[in-house]
Design a protein around this motif. Sequence first.
Motif, PDB file in Angstrom:
ATOM      1  N   PHE A 230      -9.648   6.575  20.879  1.00 15.75           N
ATOM      2  CA  PHE A 230      -9.417   6.281  19.477  1.00 15.75           C
ATOM      3  C   PHE A 230     -10.756   6.098  18.755  1.00 15.75           C
ATOM      4  N   PRO A 231     -11.064   6.910  17.763  1.00 15.57           N
ATOM      5  CA  PRO A 231     -12.264   6.654  16.963  1.00 15.57           C
ATOM      6  C   PRO A 231     -12.105   5.346  16.207  1.00 15.57           C
ATOM      7  N   ALA A 232     -13.179   4.568  16.159  1.00 16.41           N
ATOM      8  CA  ALA A 232     -13.110   3.255  15.516  1.00 16.41           C
ATOM      9  C   ALA A 232     -14.219   3.080  14.483  1.00 16.41           C
ATOM     10  N   ALA A 237     -12.613   2.405  10.654  1.00 21.53           N
ATOM     11  CA  ALA A 237     -13.234   1.124  10.979  1.00 21.53           C
ATOM     12  C   ALA A 237     -12.472  -0.081  10.449  1.00 21.53           C
ATOM     13  N   LYS A 238     -11.479   0.133   9.590  1.00 21.78           N
ATOM     14  CA  LYS A 238     -10.720  -0.997   9.055  1.00 21.78           C
ATOM     15  C   LYS A 238      -9.994  -1.733  10.179  1.00 21.78           C
ATOM     16  N   LYS A 243      -5.945  -2.445  14.660  1.00 19.42           N
ATOM     17  CA  LYS A 243      -4.846  -3.203  15.251  1.00 19.42           C
ATOM     18  C   LYS A 243      -3.710  -2.279  15.688  1.00 19.42           C
ATOM     19  N   VAL A 244      -3.395  -1.280  14.865  1.00 17.82           N
ATOM     20  CA  VAL A 244      -2.325  -0.341  15.213  1.00 17.82           C
ATOM     21  C   VAL A 244      -2.681   0.441  16.467  1.00 17.82           C
ATOM     22  N   LYS A 245      -3.927   0.884  16.557  1.00 22.49           N
ATOM     23  CA  LYS A 245      -4.345   1.669  17.718  1.00 22.49           C
ATOM     24  C   LYS A 245      -4.349   0.830  18.993  1.00 22.49           C
ATOM     25  N   HIS A 330       5.049  -1.651  18.807  1.00 19.18           N
ATOM     26  CA  HIS A 330       4.066  -0.683  19.286  1.00 19.18           C
ATOM     27  C   HIS A 330       4.444   0.713  18.785  1.00 19.18           C
ATOM     28  N   TYR A 331       3.443   1.580  18.735  1.00 18.13           N
ATOM     29  CA  TYR A 331       3.680   2.985  18.424  1.00 18.13           C
ATOM     30  C   TYR A 331       3.333   3.843  19.628  1.00 18.13           C
ATOM     31  N   TYR A 332       4.217   4.757  19.981  1.00 24.71           N
ATOM     32  CA  TYR A 332       3.844   5.840  20.885  1.00 24.71           C
ATOM     33  C   TYR A 332       2.916   6.782  20.113  1.00 24.71           C
TER      34      TYR A 332
END
Length: 350
Positions: A230-232, A237-238, A243-245, A330-332
């Motif tokens: 996951f790019p952060a 960067a928010k 949090k979602v990732k 959570h999200y798949y």
Amino acid sequence: MKLLPAVLLSTCCVTGTAHAQEYLPILQYHHVDASTPRSTSVSPEEFKQHMDYLKETGYQVLDLETALQRIRSDQPLPDKAVAITFDDAYLNIYENGFPILKEHGFPFTVFINTGPIERGHRSFLTWSQMEEMQKSGGVFANHTVSHPYMLRLEEGETVGQWEQRVKQEVADVESLLVSKLGSTPKMIAYPYGESNDSVRKLIKEQGMVGFGQQSGVVSKNSDFANLPRFPAAGPYAKLSTLKVKLRAKPMPIDAIENGGDFASEQPVKMALTLKEGRYRTSELTCYVAGQGKALLNWRDDRTVIVEAEQAFPVGRGRINCTMPDQSGKHYYWFSNVWIRTAAEQRYVTD
């Protein structure tokens, strides 16, 4: 045997099944600086905010190499496991990121391109700085020597010569990691995230693990020659996005059709077949980079055709798919990246 930092030993080696996690989100950073290109940067303040959040909310930051070994051998990770990585050997990682990581006791991995390091480029890490970072949980891995577009032929180069050049780009870094730092984790992040079947075959033959730049979560079913992260940084960067990732799970995919590495002048299309199970399929959403939502056509209860409305421009394009799990907490997550080539770029597409 390589000794593990105390913080790693306290987090990675969880036994039993209570609060176990069988997957791993991996965060990807480049620059930790407020004056470098925004698209690949987090400011020191943003980076500290990210690390503070991980610490305060009980995330277990693991050594990447160890965590991947555990996933592949069916050993559980702790609940809320995550790993931290950086691409490129920028000096600001040491100056601005490392003090924060050290303060929090977090292990991390830096994928280094050794060309500028060996030339003594002032914007890149030195081997002595890396030795210092190793003592506080830093691990250094392969990002090739010169950070090339690995799938492009040079002027007048044959495919055979290209294959030898790619092998050398990888082998030279592996040798330097051993001679300068004492070991290699046998992991590579592909420059620009680009690989094809030939490159991934080479990486597998070398007993290495490879990383692309598609987003998603690593599980035992992942392709360990082309793992997601996951790019952060930059637009990602928010803290709300992060949090979602961090709560993401691997999409329960049984089969993929027409994913591939390369796009044409036609819109890309792929078919995803979910594993047997109960899912909130009506809430599956896929987004095409630069276009918005993808078209979804369910072939049956488990298989969906995901299609972009327009062709990608020359360069890299992607589709990200997410779906809430039954809990809604959570999200798949699944992502596929394609390369749309131009003739003058001389890509090796086989």
